[in-house]
Write an enzyme that holds these catalytic residues in place. Sequence first.
Site, PDB file in Angstrom:
ATOM      1  N   ARG A  76       0.837  -1.206   0.000  1.00 14.06           N
ATOM      2  CA  ARG A  76       0.000   0.000   0.000  1.00 14.06           C
ATOM      3  C   ARG A  76       0.868   1.250   0.000  1.00 14.06           C
ATOM      4  NH1 ARG A  76       1.242   2.060   4.703  1.00 14.06           N
ATOM      5  NH2 ARG A  76       1.435   0.765   6.575  1.00 14.06           N
TER       6      ARG A  76
ATOM      7  N   CYS B 146       3.256   6.866  10.260  1.00 12.02           N
ATOM      8  CA  CYS B 146       3.182   7.410   8.895  1.00 12.02           C
ATOM      9  C   CYS B 146       4.348   8.340   8.578  1.00 12.02           C
ATOM     10  CB  CYS B 146       1.849   8.124   8.668  1.00 12.02           C
ATOM     11  SG  CYS B 146       0.411   7.084   8.988  1.00 12.02           S
TER      12      CYS B 146
ATOM     13  N   LEU C  69       3.814   4.958   4.944  1.00 13.08           N
ATOM     14  CA  LEU C  69       4.941   4.411   5.682  1.00 13.08           C
ATOM     15  C   LEU C  69       4.436   3.475   6.780  1.00 13.08           C
ATOM     16  CD1 LEU C  69       7.025   7.705   5.752  1.00 13.08           C
ATOM     17  CD2 LEU C  69       7.687   5.593   4.608  1.00 13.08           C
ATOM     18  N   ALA C  70       5.065   3.507   7.950  1.00 17.39           N
ATOM     19  CA  ALA C  70       4.730   2.564   9.009  1.00 17.39           C
ATOM     20  C   ALA C  70       3.525   3.028   9.822  1.00 17.39           C
ATOM     21  CB  ALA C  70       5.929   2.388   9.942  1.00 17.39           C
TER      22      ALA C  70
ATOM     23  N   ILE D 264      -4.936   6.250   6.512  1.00 20.90           N
ATOM     24  CA  ILE D 264      -5.401   5.753   5.216  1.00 20.90           C
ATOM     25  C   ILE D 264      -4.201   5.422   4.331  1.00 20.90           C
ATOM     26  CG2 ILE D 264      -6.588   6.396   3.057  1.00 20.90           C
ATOM     27  CD1 ILE D 264      -8.538   8.008   4.746  1.00 20.90           C
ATOM     28  N   GLY D 265      -4.238   4.232   3.751  1.00 23.64           N
ATOM     29  CA  GLY D 265      -3.212   3.819   2.794  1.00 23.64           C
ATOM     30  C   GLY D 265      -3.832   2.820   1.830  1.00 23.64           C
TER      31      GLY D 265
END
Length: 225
Positions: free
Chosen positions: A79, A179, A82-83, A149-150
Amino acid sequence: MLLPAVRVVWLSRVPYAELLALQQRWLRRLQAEPGTEAGALLLCEPAGPVYTTGLRGGLTAEETARLRALGAEVRPLGRGGLATFHGPGQLLCHPVLDLRPLGLRLRAHVAALEACAVRLCELQGLPGARARPPPYTGVWLGERKVCAIGVRCGRHVTSHGLALNCSTDLAWFEHIVPCGLVGTGVTSLSEELQRHVTVDEVIPRFLEAFKETYKCTLTSEDSPR
């Protein structure tokens, strides 16, 4: 005009791997017969702590080992972003959608997910929720993110989606930079409302917001397929 129908699949509290496996099955189904159905809205509450990373990474090998030592899974995903963290008390929503029957492009899909989370917050009594532009994609209450959101999109079919903190143990976020956004915080519906808000409580309102935003009908599916 006949509205596109989206199937709702509620998995309850399950290991994160089960959500990913069902997502993969729906991806294969929609890509095998493009444009024939709108897809599915996969919902669950993660049964255990999981850190995920996106296409841009977000964790070093040392950080990954440290998080696993805490008892959490660490999973790289395809996706955007980031984390981030997923765990009990969080609503995970993975819309596996063919955007063509819905008349949407990818950016409109991301904006619609944000609008759903904003509307849910409003229905829960939090009118200050707002979406912010990249790199702050997601839904915020003040300077704290309540919904991450990703998404991924291939051949017009989406996967992954949003994670809304209902009664999530926010201490898990302290082990990462969520993120990749330094200097920002995270929050939950329970934290903001000063009462315990369960995932089960918010699902009906989330579905109401999804139906309004995506201009679709929702049908229930008792058993995943």
